[in-house]
Design a protein around this motif. Structure first.
Motif, mmCIF file in Angstrom:
data_model
loop_
_atom_site.group_PDB
_atom_site.id
_atom_site.type_symbol
_atom_site.label_atom_id
_atom_site.label_comp_id
_atom_site.label_asym_id
_atom_site.label_seq_id
_atom_site.Cartn_x
_atom_site.Cartn_y
_atom_site.Cartn_z
ATOM 1 N N ALA A 139 -72.305 -4.865 33.373
ATOM 2 C CA ALA A 139 -71.139 -4.857 34.253
ATOM 3 C C ALA A 139 -71.556 -4.913 35.712
ATOM 4 C CB ALA A 139 -70.289 -3.620 33.980
ATOM 5 N N ARG A 140 -72.625 -4.224 36.055
ATOM 6 C CA ARG A 140 -73.113 -4.214 37.436
ATOM 7 C C ARG A 140 -73.587 -5.602 37.860
ATOM 8 N NH1 ARG A 140 -72.380 -3.578 42.353
ATOM 9 N NH2 ARG A 140 -74.266 -3.475 43.639
ATOM 10 N N GLU A 141 -74.302 -6.299 36.964
ATOM 11 C CA GLU A 141 -74.776 -7.650 37.273
ATOM 12 C C GLU A 141 -73.587 -8.606 37.441
ATOM 13 O OE1 GLU A 141 -79.095 -7.907 35.028
ATOM 14 O OE2 GLU A 141 -77.260 -7.991 33.827
ATOM 15 N N ARG A 142 -72.557 -8.412 36.639
ATOM 16 C CA ARG A 142 -71.371 -9.259 36.747
ATOM 17 C C ARG A 142 -70.682 -9.029 38.089
ATOM 18 N NH1 ARG A 142 -67.579 -7.955 32.130
ATOM 19 N NH2 ARG A 142 -69.292 -8.808 30.899
ATOM 20 N N SER A 187 -62.054 -7.932 34.674
ATOM 21 C CA SER A 187 -62.757 -6.724 34.247
ATOM 22 C C SER A 187 -63.371 -6.880 32.858
ATOM 23 C CB SER A 187 -61.780 -5.537 34.241
ATOM 24 O OG SER A 187 -61.229 -5.339 35.532
ATOM 25 N N GLY A 188 -63.169 -8.041 32.226
ATOM 26 C CA GLY A 188 -63.780 -8.292 30.929
ATOM 27 C C GLY A 188 -62.867 -8.104 29.742
ATOM 28 N N LEU A 189 -61.576 -7.832 29.977
ATOM 29 C CA LEU A 189 -60.615 -7.649 28.889
ATOM 30 C C LEU A 189 -59.816 -8.940 28.714
ATOM 31 C CD1 LEU A 189 -59.192 -5.788 26.828
ATOM 32 C CD2 LEU A 189 -57.634 -5.103 28.672
ATOM 33 N N LEU A 226 -72.085 -14.904 31.775
ATOM 34 C CA LEU A 226 -71.530 -13.629 32.211
ATOM 35 C C LEU A 226 -71.185 -12.732 31.017
ATOM 36 C CD1 LEU A 226 -69.097 -14.863 35.029
ATOM 37 C CD2 LEU A 226 -71.338 -13.795 35.320
ATOM 38 N N ALA A 227 -71.575 -13.182 29.817
ATOM 39 C CA ALA A 227 -71.257 -12.420 28.613
ATOM 40 C C ALA A 227 -72.370 -11.454 28.232
ATOM 41 C CB ALA A 227 -70.981 -13.366 27.444
ATOM 42 N N SER A 228 -73.605 -11.806 28.546
ATOM 43 C CA SER A 228 -74.746 -11.017 28.080
ATOM 44 C C SER A 228 -75.290 -10.056 29.133
ATOM 45 C CB SER A 228 -75.872 -11.957 27.627
ATOM 46 O OG SER A 228 -75.414 -12.857 26.650
ATOM 47 N N ILE A 238 -69.995 -18.976 30.615
ATOM 48 C CA ILE A 238 -69.893 -18.250 29.351
ATOM 49 C C ILE A 238 -69.537 -16.808 29.661
ATOM 50 C CG2 ILE A 238 -71.097 -17.567 27.230
ATOM 51 C CD1 ILE A 238 -72.996 -20.009 27.826
ATOM 52 N N ALA A 239 -68.469 -16.286 29.042
ATOM 53 C CA ALA A 239 -67.980 -14.953 29.415
ATOM 54 C C ALA A 239 -67.040 -14.415 28.349
ATOM 55 C CB ALA A 239 -67.251 -15.033 30.758
ATOM 56 N N PRO A 240 -66.719 -13.122 28.422
ATOM 57 C CA PRO A 240 -65.802 -12.529 27.441
ATOM 58 C C PRO A 240 -64.331 -12.867 27.686
ATOM 59 C CG PRO A 240 -66.556 -10.861 28.984
ATOM 60 C CD PRO A 240 -67.358 -12.089 29.267
ATOM 61 N N THR A 241 -64.002 -13.492 28.803
ATOM 62 C CA THR A 241 -62.626 -13.902 29.078
ATOM 63 C C THR A 241 -62.612 -15.312 29.639
ATOM 64 O OG1 THR A 241 -62.476 -13.201 31.398
ATOM 65 C CG2 THR A 241 -62.108 -11.501 29.713
#
Length: 434
Positions: A176-179, A237-239, A171-173, A145-148
């Motif tokens: 950034a450091r934890e990801r 990078s989450g985009l 990986l959505a919640s 689970i993630a933003p991309t």
């Protein structure tokens, strides 16, 4: 918790899918090494975790590994695609009930856009989905689970390999450091879109992990890998750069191909093979609601023998079609035009392309027969679908397909087609106790 306005994807990835499908009907194989073999039982295309631990590589030639299989009691199956396809459709049905925003990426993977669902805890939601699929179909899945989409795929792969995550990685919640901690542990070749081809070049530039790739300038990545490279960096990078392809999107092309059970010189065998492959492609076109403007027949000799040759023959239709009979006639005509009895043919395939929606067909102003011909074709396909749905796949088929069955791939170790063939249903014997 992520707000509903943020994009959130979930990748549902079936674990060792072909093996898991076999275990649904053979629970006695749990905990045992199992492999599934490709067409003609040539090489390993799926492995259980136990088989992986034994060191059996993907693509291992079966004939070379058979002594090893025997020594280590490795259970072998020929690929049973009717079974795998049916179970895949059952899983897809469950996922599309969760959200219609579903993209079937492959037979064992689906992306869900869960941005608009009311989910307070993504990990808890993932546990419910995993249990639902396991209970309804019997196949274990891993969920990322993630933003991309790239991060979601990475998360599912990571969760599959790390037992501590119990098959789910959110990986959505996280921050950034934890990801970044997770990305640092992923080899760059495991990033979706990199693979073995691009990994050596990236490593030569000092990029060894997913984290390192996420930190390179997008322009540099584009120079190395093209447009997909810069998109990959943004996605890590989450985009989000890759949207969802809706589940009901029409296909851009349809291909059916097979390697023959044995090389053949015989025209009737080739005609039967081409007819069968064309009929399958036509049926998919019909059920997908598309018509083909063009079709291509390809046929080859064996790449592993001297004098390899390949032929491609295209046909364009004045009236786009998904009529199996019309397509078979066109493809077998092209086959006879290029057939050479001195050649030993090894593989054939049919591709339908330049597709358009059945609802978009425009009649030819100068040919009044086109609408009537089109309606007759649809009537035939509709009747065939109804009969085969009721009595089983292939119950009603084209006569050319019966010219020979020797072309079909060897499947000496195939399990029964439990869910699609009445005569292969499991039998239960009971004893009445007085």
């Amino acid at each position: 918790m992520t707000t509903s306005k943020n994009t959130v994807f979930a990748l549902i990835d079936c674990n060792n899918f072909f093996v898991s499908c076999e275990r649904v009907f053979r629970p006695d194989l749990e905990g045992k090494p199992v492999v599934v073999l490709s067409s003609n039982d040539g090489c390993v295309v799926a492995r259980s975790n136990e088989a992986k631990l034994l060191g059996i590589p993907m693509g291992a030639p079966a004939f070379q590994w058979r002594p090893f299989f025997k020594t280590h009691s490795v259970v072998q199956f020929s690929a049973n695609f009717e079974l795998y396809g049916d179970l895949s459709r059952r899983i897809t049905s469950i996922l599309t009930r969760i959200t219609p925003r579903t993209e079937v990426y492959s037979i064992d993977e689906s992306f869900l856009d869960i941005s608009t669902l009311d989910i307070a805890d993504y990990t808890a939601w993932g546990k419910v989905v995993r249990q639902q699929v396991l209970q309804s179909v019997g196949v274990p899945v891993s969920i990322g689970i993630a933003p991309t989409k790239t991060l979601a795929k990475l998360g599912a792969d990571y969760a599959k390999k790390k037992p501590d995550f119990a098959g789910i990685l959110d990986l959505a919640s996280i921050t950034a450091r934890e990801r970044e901690i997770h990305l640092a542990q992923v080899p760059v070749e495991d990033v979706w879109g990199v693979g073995r081809r691009l990994a050596p070049r990236l490593k030569a530039e000092g990029v060894h992990t997913a984290l390192a790739l996420s930190r390179v300038p997008p322009r540099w990545a584009r120079q190395i890998m093209g447009l997909s490279g810069s998109q990959m960096v943004h996605e890590l990078s989450g985009l989000s750069c890759h949207g969802l392809t809706p589940f009901h999107s029409p296909p851009k092309s349809i291909m059916r191909s097979r390697t023959f059970g044995e090389d053949t010189h015989d025209l009737p065998v080739l005609e039967a093979a081409v007819a069968s492959l064309t009929a399958r492609a036509a049926f998919e076109a019909y059920t997908s609601g598309v018509l083909a403007r063009e079709a291509v027949l390809f046929i080859t000799t064996s790449r592993h023998k001297p004098g390899y040759r390949a032929w491609n023959e295209a046909v364009r239709f004045d009236l786009p079609t998904n009529d199996g009979g019309r397509l078979i006639r066109a493809m077998t005509d092209r086959l006879r035009a290029i057939y050479n009895p001195d050649q030993a043919y090894h593989r054939a395939g049919v591709t339908l392309y330049n597709l358009l929606s059945m609802s978009s067909l425009q009649a030819n102003l100068f040919d009044a027969s086109h609408p009537a011909e089109h309606d007759a074709s649809l009537g035939r396909m509709r009747a065939m679908e109804a009969i085969n749905t009721k009595f089983g796949r292939g119950h009603l088929h084209y006569a050319t397909e019966d010219l020979s069955r020797t072309w079909q791939p060897k499947q000496l170790l195939r399990s029964p087609r439990y869910v699609s063939r009445w005569d292969e249903l499991p039998e239960v014997h009971t004893h009445h106790l007085v």
